[in-house]
Scaffold this active site. Structure first.
Site, PDB file in Angstrom:
ATOM      1  N   ASN A 115      46.217  82.147  18.023  1.00 10.59           N
ATOM      2  CA  ASN A 115      45.440  82.734  16.925  1.00 10.59           C
ATOM      3  C   ASN A 115      44.976  84.136  17.296  1.00 10.59           C
ATOM      4  OD1 ASN A 115      45.904  80.258  15.835  1.00 10.59           O
ATOM      5  ND2 ASN A 115      43.820  79.497  16.138  1.00 10.59           N
ATOM      6  N   VAL A 116      44.993  85.028  16.308  1.00  6.50           N
ATOM      7  CA  VAL A 116      44.614  86.428  16.533  1.00  6.50           C
ATOM      8  C   VAL A 116      43.222  86.715  15.968  1.00  6.50           C
ATOM      9  CG1 VAL A 116      47.045  87.158  16.472  1.00  6.50           C
ATOM     10  CG2 VAL A 116      45.667  87.201  14.352  1.00  6.50           C
ATOM     11  N   ASP A 117      42.493  85.648  15.578  1.00  6.97           N
ATOM     12  CA  ASP A 117      41.231  85.807  14.834  1.00  6.97           C
ATOM     13  C   ASP A 117      39.988  85.984  15.714  1.00  6.97           C
ATOM     14  OD1 ASP A 117      41.737  82.327  14.029  1.00  6.97           O
ATOM     15  OD2 ASP A 117      40.640  83.176  15.748  1.00  6.97           O
ATOM     16  N   HIS A 132      49.349  85.759  21.338  1.00  6.57           N
ATOM     17  CA  HIS A 132      49.912  86.572  20.246  1.00  6.57           C
ATOM     18  C   HIS A 132      49.010  87.759  19.916  1.00  6.57           C
ATOM     19  CE1 HIS A 132      52.364  82.818  18.949  1.00  6.57           C
ATOM     20  NE2 HIS A 132      52.901  83.437  19.972  1.00  6.57           N
ATOM     21  N   CYS A 172      48.471 106.644  22.951  1.00  7.47           N
ATOM     22  CA  CYS A 172      47.673 105.989  24.006  1.00  7.47           C
ATOM     23  C   CYS A 172      46.887 107.021  24.809  1.00  7.47           C
ATOM     24  CB  CYS A 172      48.618 105.223  24.925  1.00  7.47           C
ATOM     25  SG  CYS A 172      47.830 104.551  26.379  1.00  7.47           S
ATOM     26  N   GLY A 212      46.175  71.806  16.689  1.00  2.00           N
ATOM     27  CA  GLY A 212      46.450  72.501  15.430  1.00  2.00           C
ATOM     28  C   GLY A 212      47.604  73.475  15.489  1.00  2.00           C
ATOM     29  N   THR A 213      48.662  73.111  16.228  1.00  2.00           N
ATOM     30  CA  THR A 213      49.856  73.963  16.256  1.00  2.00           C
ATOM     31  C   THR A 213      51.098  73.137  15.912  1.00  2.00           C
ATOM     32  OG1 THR A 213      51.236  75.449  17.563  1.00  2.00           O
ATOM     33  CG2 THR A 213      50.135  73.671  18.772  1.00  2.00           C
ATOM     34  N   SER A 214      52.034  73.750  15.188  1.00  2.85           N
ATOM     35  CA  SER A 214      53.291  73.064  14.853  1.00  2.85           C
ATOM     36  C   SER A 214      54.227  73.073  16.060  1.00  2.85           C
ATOM     37  CB  SER A 214      53.958  73.782  13.676  1.00  2.85           C
ATOM     38  OG  SER A 214      54.239  75.141  14.026  1.00  2.85           O
TER      39      SER A 214
HETATM   40  N1  APR Z   1      43.148  70.813  11.709  1.00  2.00           N
HETATM   41  C1  APR Z   1      44.123  70.779  12.652  1.00  2.00           C
HETATM   42  N2  APR Z   1      45.423  71.130  12.439  1.00  2.00           N
HETATM   43  C2  APR Z   1      45.745  71.486  11.183  1.00  2.00           C
HETATM   44  C3  APR Z   1      44.795  71.527  10.124  1.00  2.00           C
HETATM   45  C4  APR Z   1      43.436  71.178  10.436  1.00  2.00           C
HETATM   46  N3  APR Z   1      42.468  71.203   9.519  1.00  2.00           N
HETATM   47  N4  APR Z   1      45.441  71.927   8.991  1.00  2.00           N
HETATM   48  C5  APR Z   1      46.745  72.127   9.334  1.00  2.00           C
HETATM   49  N5  APR Z   1      46.931  71.845  10.643  1.00  2.00           N
HETATM   50  C6  APR Z   1      48.170  71.920  11.435  1.00  2.00           C
HETATM   51  C7  APR Z   1      49.458  71.738  10.662  1.00  2.00           C
HETATM   52  O1  APR Z   1      49.793  70.361  10.541  1.00  2.00           O
HETATM   53  C8  APR Z   1      50.467  72.490  11.538  1.00  2.00           C
HETATM   54  O2  APR Z   1      51.052  71.627  12.505  1.00  2.00           O
HETATM   55  O3  APR Z   1      48.246  73.218  11.968  1.00  2.00           O
HETATM   56  C9  APR Z   1      49.603  73.524  12.268  1.00  2.00           C
HETATM   57  C10 APR Z   1      49.841  74.970  11.855  1.00  2.00           C
HETATM   58  O4  APR Z   1      51.158  75.298  12.199  1.00  2.00           O
HETATM   59  P1  APR Z   1      51.701  76.784  11.945  1.00  2.00           P
HETATM   60  O5  APR Z   1      51.322  77.215  10.607  1.00  2.00           O
HETATM   61  O6  APR Z   1      53.143  76.758  12.311  1.00  2.00           O
HETATM   62  O7  APR Z   1      50.850  77.651  12.969  1.00  2.00           O
HETATM   63  P2  APR Z   1      51.053  77.871  14.534  1.00  2.00           P
HETATM   64  O8  APR Z   1      51.602  76.665  15.209  1.00  2.00           O
HETATM   65  O9  APR Z   1      49.811  78.439  15.047  1.00  2.00           O
HETATM   66  O10 APR Z   1      52.183  79.029  14.528  1.00  2.00           O
HETATM   67  C11 APR Z   1      52.518  79.647  15.729  1.00  2.00           C
HETATM   68  O11 APR Z   1      53.743  81.335  14.557  1.00  2.00           O
HETATM   69  O12 APR Z   1      53.949  82.730  12.846  1.00  2.00           O
HETATM   70  C12 APR Z   1      53.635  82.677  14.135  1.00  2.00           C
HETATM   71  O13 APR Z   1      52.247  84.201  15.242  1.00  2.00           O
HETATM   72  C13 APR Z   1      52.212  83.132  14.382  1.00  2.00           C
HETATM   73  O14 APR Z   1      50.714  82.298  16.062  1.00  2.00           O
HETATM   74  C14 APR Z   1      51.562  81.908  15.033  1.00  2.00           C
HETATM   75  C15 APR Z   1      52.747  81.122  15.528  1.00  2.00           C
END
Ligand code: APR
Length: 272
Positions: A115-117, A132, A172, A212-214
């Site tokens: 996360n970049v937040d 990231h 820079c 919370g990551t895919s």
């Molecule tokens: N709590 C926990 N997990 C959740 C929630 C929630 N409330 N809502 C959704 N999710 C899950 C989804 O099921 C999914 O598996 O969060 C995940 C989000 O997945 P992505 O949208 O693919 O995000 P992420 O895994 O962070 O992506 C990785 O991809 O696009 C690039 O740079 C971007 O950092 C990002 C990277």
């Protein structure tokens, strides 16, 4: 709490208590309840506007001036502008605060966040690697020197459009190289100092929380697999299954703004 949930929570607590070096790999799902859309899945940013291709970074390097000029125009990409605005206004949720508690209790040694937040820091956590990058900074593509984005924005805010363009791309202060947003673009290599820290933390770890990551983007998604290969454990915290559910030792289904606090509570009760 249903029975399965309780069993999975107890299993996760058991694994954590038997582990020596617990880290976390965090994704957009953790910030979903802070109002920041995820990328994939329902309502995801890429689901709506399509995932940028690997040429994103190549195009920036080819013509950084045009990229920065285009970036000045908030109307140019309303989805992007909206995404940035919600990040800038977002506050940490109970999930971020619970991760801070695990860090504060010495249970969670490090968090690798995609996360970049910046919400981990806002929640009080310190042992964080932003793989990231961060929306708060700009970075030199030559020497990786970072400065706050707001410093650039305030330095050009009062200039006319023509004067602003003369100063772009920003250079820079350390090596004169081209500055870009610190957030990593598709097709861009992870800055070497950042990747090194992720590898060091992963090598030390025998248990990783996948929060919370895919787990679809690399190299981030390789870290849990590396730990598993060495006999370590994976605890998946996600309302849905992910590409690494099959190799996860336990999956805790639900929003991380409630599942991580439940984990903290259960760990706490087990200790006393
Ligand atoms: N709590 C926990 N997990 C959740 C929630 C929630 N409330 N809502 C959704 N999710 C899950 C989804 O099921 C999914 O598996 O969060 C995940 C989000 O997945 P992505 O949208 O693919 O995000 P992420 O895994 O962070 O992506 C990785 O991809 O696009 C690039 O740079 C971007 O950092 C990002 C990277």
């Amino acid at each position: 709490m249903n029975g399965t949930y309780k069993i999975h929570l107890a299993k996760a607590v058991n694994i954590i208590q038997k582990s020596n070096y617990v880290i976390a790999l965090v994704g957009a799902g953790l910030s979903a309840e802070s109002g920041i859309p995820t990328f994939r899945g329902k309502g995801g940013l890429w689901t709506k506007k399509g995932e940028p291709g690997p040429s994103q970074y190549r195009n920036f390097v080819k013509d950084p001036k045009s990229w920065w000029i285009n970036n000045l125009d908030e109307q140019q990409d309303p989805e992007r502008t909206n995404f940035r605005n919600v990040i800038d206004k977002a506050k940490p949720n109970q999930g971020h605060l619970a991760l801070y508690e695990l860090e504060h209790d010495g249970i969670l040694k490090h968090q690798i966040t995609q996360n970049v937040d910046g919400l981990h820091f806002a929640a009080g956590s310190i042992n964080i690697t932003e793989i990231h990058g961060s929306r708060a900074n700009i970075r030199c593509i030559s020497c990786e020197f970072k400065t706050p984005r707001v410093a650039l924005e305030s330095s050009i805010a009062k200039l006319s459009y023509t004067e602003k363009i003369k100063l772009l791309p920003p250079s820079c202060h350390r090596c004169g190289g081209v500055m870009k947003p610190d957030t990593v673009m598709f097709g861009e290599p992870i800055p070497s100092s950042v990747l090194e820290e992720c590898v060091v933390q992963t090598k030390k770890s025998d248990c990783i929380l996948m929060v919370g990551t895919s787990a679809t983007v690399y190299p981030a998604a390789s870290f849990p697999q590396e730990i598993k290969t060495r006999g370590g454990k994976i605890i998946e915290l996600n309302p849905s299954s992910t590409s690494l559910s099959e190799i996860s030792d336990v999956s805790i289904r639900g929003s991380t703004s409630s599942t991580i606090p439940d984990l903290v509570k259960k760990l706490g009760t087990q200790q006393h």
